[in-house]
Design an enzyme around this catalytic site. Sequence first.
Site, PDB file in Angstrom:
ATOM      1  N   HIS A  37      51.306 -36.493  33.118  1.00 26.04           N
ATOM      2  CA  HIS A  37      50.526 -35.310  33.513  1.00 26.04           C
ATOM      3  C   HIS A  37      51.464 -34.214  34.020  1.00 26.04           C
ATOM      4  O   HIS A  37      51.246 -33.030  33.762  1.00 26.04           O
ATOM      5  CB  HIS A  37      49.499 -35.683  34.586  1.00 26.04           C
ATOM      6  CG  HIS A  37      48.463 -36.664  34.098  1.00 26.04           C
ATOM      7  ND1 HIS A  37      47.771 -36.494  32.925  1.00 26.04           N
ATOM      8  CD2 HIS A  37      48.013 -37.844  34.623  1.00 26.04           C
ATOM      9  CE1 HIS A  37      46.929 -37.508  32.749  1.00 26.04           C
ATOM     10  NE2 HIS A  37      47.061 -38.342  33.766  1.00 26.04           N
ATOM     11  N   LEU A  58      46.560 -12.033  28.894  1.00 25.44           N
ATOM     12  CA  LEU A  58      45.871 -13.267  28.489  1.00 25.44           C
ATOM     13  C   LEU A  58      44.945 -13.787  29.600  1.00 25.44           C
ATOM     14  O   LEU A  58      45.324 -13.785  30.771  1.00 25.44           O
ATOM     15  CB  LEU A  58      46.937 -14.339  28.171  1.00 25.44           C
ATOM     16  CG  LEU A  58      46.440 -15.739  27.845  1.00 25.44           C
ATOM     17  CD1 LEU A  58      45.758 -15.774  26.477  1.00 25.44           C
ATOM     18  CD2 LEU A  58      47.603 -16.744  27.862  1.00 25.44           C
ATOM     19  N   ASP A 108      45.525 -33.916  25.140  1.00 28.92           N
ATOM     20  CA  ASP A 108      45.452 -35.382  25.214  1.00 28.92           C
ATOM     21  C   ASP A 108      46.810 -36.025  24.921  1.00 28.92           C
ATOM     22  O   ASP A 108      47.598 -35.487  24.141  1.00 28.92           O
ATOM     23  CB  ASP A 108      44.408 -35.873  24.200  1.00 28.92           C
ATOM     24  CG  ASP A 108      43.963 -37.300  24.496  1.00 28.92           C
ATOM     25  OD1 ASP A 108      44.312 -37.834  25.565  1.00 28.92           O
ATOM     26  OD2 ASP A 108      43.261 -37.875  23.650  1.00 28.92           O
TER      27      ASP A 108
HETATM   28  C1  FPP Z   1      44.530 -36.294  28.976  1.00 18.02           C
HETATM   29  O1  FPP Z   1      45.604 -37.175  28.691  1.00 18.02           O
HETATM   30  C2  FPP Z   1      44.922 -35.359  30.037  1.00 18.02           C
HETATM   31  C3  FPP Z   1      44.274 -35.151  31.231  1.00 18.02           C
HETATM   32  C4  FPP Z   1      43.036 -35.852  31.610  1.00 18.02           C
HETATM   33  C5  FPP Z   1      44.795 -34.241  32.248  1.00 18.02           C
HETATM   34  C6  FPP Z   1      45.315 -32.930  31.722  1.00 18.02           C
HETATM   35  C7  FPP Z   1      46.077 -32.268  32.784  1.00 18.02           C
HETATM   36  C8  FPP Z   1      47.250 -31.605  32.616  1.00 18.02           C
HETATM   37  C9  FPP Z   1      47.896 -31.370  31.307  1.00 18.02           C
HETATM   38  C10 FPP Z   1      47.972 -31.081  33.780  1.00 18.02           C
HETATM   39  C11 FPP Z   1      47.384 -29.931  34.535  1.00 18.02           C
HETATM   40  C12 FPP Z   1      46.853 -28.794  33.812  1.00 18.02           C
HETATM   41  C13 FPP Z   1      46.576 -27.602  34.416  1.00 18.02           C
HETATM   42  C14 FPP Z   1      45.926 -26.534  33.615  1.00 18.02           C
HETATM   43  C15 FPP Z   1      46.886 -27.324  35.833  1.00 18.02           C
HETATM   44  P1  FPP Z   1      45.381 -38.744  28.910  1.00 18.02           P
HETATM   45  O2  FPP Z   1      45.745 -39.097  30.291  1.00 18.02           O
HETATM   46  O3  FPP Z   1      43.980 -39.105  28.513  1.00 18.02           O
HETATM   47  O4  FPP Z   1      46.405 -39.359  27.882  1.00 18.02           O
HETATM   48  P2  FPP Z   1      46.262 -40.747  27.119  1.00 18.02           P
HETATM   49  O5  FPP Z   1      45.150 -40.572  26.119  1.00 18.02           O
HETATM   50  O6  FPP Z   1      47.584 -40.882  26.463  1.00 18.02           O
HETATM   51  O7  FPP Z   1      45.998 -41.810  28.126  1.00 18.02           O
END
Ligand code: FPP
Length: 267
Positions: free
Chosen positions: A47, A141, A30
């Site tokens: 992201h 892994l 997050d």
């Molecule tokens: C939450 O942060 C994150 C996500 C919903 C997306 C996670 C995806 C990645 C890290 C990239 C791809 C991963 C793989 C395994 C290919 P948020 O957007 O909710 O952050 P915020 O709370 O600051 O708004």
Amino acid sequence: MANDTSPDTPSPTLSDGEQNIPRHVAIIMDGNGRWAEKRHQPRIMGHRAGVEAVRGVVEGCSKKGVEVLTLFAFSSENWRRPKQEVSLLMELFMTALGREVKRLHKNNVRLRVIGDIKGFNKALQKRIAKAQTLTQENTGLTVVVAANYGGRWDITQAAKHLAAQVQAGELSVEDITPEHMADGMSLADLPEPDLFIRTGGESRISNFLLWQLAYTEFYFSDILWPDFNRDALDDAIASFATRQRRFGRTGQQVEQSKANATLEKTC
Ligand code: FPP
């Protein structure tokens, strides 16, 4: 029972020198959006930076001897985000899968995807299948990516599976045990998570592995996911190593069984 870790049998952690290493680490990544907003960049940049952090944590877990790393990439509820963010995230998954899978394969990493994959477009489904097939025989892994995943969806799938068995006369309602439920869920063939990490300063599990986290140690970090580096992972594992896992027993019982095990080893 496929799952080799239950509350009655504490998860045997691996030893890295003096430190206990979790066999299975599960992470809610997050803080990507806030990371980008702090830099006056569009959220997708967060992201993208998040993918770099994934790479570092995969390497860190491989080096430490963690067996399974589960990453919450996209929840069943993330479809509620602005349309543009969702479609950019899908593009990012496509490119990340295409680009990273060769590296993962070279490093003997096995990739698995859990979740309702049918919700994704055909091209992404195909890419997921290809990545899983390519890496399925790898022995290092295991990286599990939870995509269009929800803990309630997972439990519902298991319940449906059991209901079908009952309907077919293969199982009676009275005979249903928690192990039957566990067998019908994602990750049934893997040890349950030992360590759960959530970055980004929030302290909730947001419909992640609801069933599987029953006995997991929780670690919440204020670090935004793109900044979660190898040192941060080390800190989380160091915190895990200090925890006494009791699985319903008393602290004294745990200490006694540890002493017995040491005695057995030395005899
Ligand atoms: C939450 O942060 C994150 C996500 C919903 C997306 C996670 C995806 C990645 C890290 C990239 C791809 C991963 C793989 C395994 C290919 P948020 O957007 O909710 O952050 P915020 O709370 O600051 O708004």
